[in-house]
Design a protein around this motif. Structure first.
Motif, PDB file in Angstrom:
ATOM      1  N   CYS A 127       0.838  -1.194   0.000  1.00 13.38           N
ATOM      2  CA  CYS A 127       0.000   0.000   0.000  1.00 13.38           C
ATOM      3  C   CYS A 127       0.878   1.252   0.000  1.00 13.38           C
ATOM      4  O   CYS A 127       1.800   1.376   0.804  1.00 13.38           O
ATOM      5  N   CYS A 130      -0.007   3.182   3.615  1.00 13.93           N
ATOM      6  CA  CYS A 130       0.392   2.679   4.939  1.00 13.93           C
ATOM      7  C   CYS A 130       1.482   1.613   4.873  1.00 13.93           C
ATOM      8  O   CYS A 130       2.004   1.192   5.894  1.00 13.93           O
ATOM      9  N   CYS A 147      -6.086  -0.984  -0.573  1.00 17.01           N
ATOM     10  CA  CYS A 147      -5.759  -1.483   0.760  1.00 17.01           C
ATOM     11  C   CYS A 147      -6.981  -1.326   1.673  1.00 17.01           C
ATOM     12  O   CYS A 147      -7.911  -0.582   1.355  1.00 17.01           O
ATOM     13  N   CYS A 149      -7.061   0.363   4.148  1.00  9.73           N
ATOM     14  CA  CYS A 149      -7.075   1.769   4.558  1.00  9.73           C
ATOM     15  C   CYS A 149      -7.535   2.678   3.428  1.00  9.73           C
ATOM     16  O   CYS A 149      -7.673   3.889   3.611  1.00  9.73           O
TER      17      CYS A 149
HETATM   18 ZN   LIG Z   1      -2.973   0.963   3.442  1.00  2.57          ZN
END
Ligand SMILES: [Zn+2]
Length: 245
Positions: A127, A130, A147, A149
């Motif tokens: 990702c 992150c 991802c 996130c």
């Molecule tokens: Zn991520």
């Protein structure tokens, strides 16, 4: 020829500190298509448009589109006898590291554990927001995978315009300058930095063994002119014979 295999096997068994440098030729027998050759990926798509880091940062769907088109069935490719032989030689304590220019991940799939992937691996993504790592998903329609996130996943391969991964590079130089024998398999190594590694090994006193259908390293100490799968199976057999006696 058989005599030559025995000589090489004896060298590997007595020196043990062997490093293998591999390129596209080792994966050709697994059916992995090469990108640069005729009919390859880069004949159909301009790599500067589809696989450069600059474009990826602006529009990752371009990359994921060609990936879906070309590499959809990547998981179907399997390691061949040469990959498996190297993995087994590692377990036997003879091969201590593999350095590869390939991004197909077949060395790890075959069971090799110490692998420096100079150009990264197609099987892995991370990702951009992150850093979380994922196995590469199949994306038939080119939608960039996300991802948990919400960040965009980038392939863990070196795109055009990107630096080679520092860890793999350092390992490659370190291993090449300290090995006792180097197996150069299926690479003409015209691309740097791989091209300089056999010379580095030789400079530091290692014996260089080339396995290639066409000779590429005039300075190699031993030259085995055959497909990688055949040569590596023969060498593994000879090594086992020596160790059994
Ligand atoms: Zn991520």
């Amino acid at each position: 020829m058989e005599e030559l295999y025995r000589t090489v096997a004896q060298l590997l068994v007595s020196d043990k500190q062997c490093v293998a440098l591999t390129g596209a030729g080792i994966s050709a027998e697994s059916g992995i298509p090469t990108f640069r050759s005729k009919g390859g990926l880069w004949e159909k798509y301009d790599p500067v448009v589809y696989a450069s880091i600059e474009v990826f940062n602006q529009d990752p769907s371009k990359y994921w589109t060609i990936r879906g088109d070309f590499i959809r069935n990547y998981d179907n490719y399997e390691p061949n006898a040469a990959h498996y032989a190297l993995a087994e030689l590692e377990k036997m304590g003879i091969v201590r590291h593999v350095i590869t220019q390939n991004i197909d991940g077949l060395h790890k799939k075959a069971g090799s554990r110490k692998v420096a992937e100079l150009h990264g691996s197609l099987r892995e993504t991370y990702c951009l927001s992150c850093g979380k790592e994922y196995l590469a998903p199949n994306v038939p329609d080119g939608t960039p995978p996300a991802c948990d996130c919400g960040g965009v996943l980038k392939p863990n391969t070196v795109l055009f315009g990107e630096q080679l991964p520092r860890d793999a590079l350092e390992t490659a130089y370190q291993e090449s300058s300290t090995c006792k024998t180097m197996l150069v398999i299926g690479t003409s190594a015209v691309v740097q930095p791989a091209a300089s590694l056999p010379s580095l090994a030789k400079q530091k006193g290692a014996a260089v063994i080339e396995v290639n259908p066409q000779k590429s390293f005039p300075a190699a100490d031993y030259y085995l002119e055959e497909k990688a799968g055949i040569v590596m199976s023969m060498i593994l057999n000879e090594v086992k014979k020596i160790q059994d006696t």
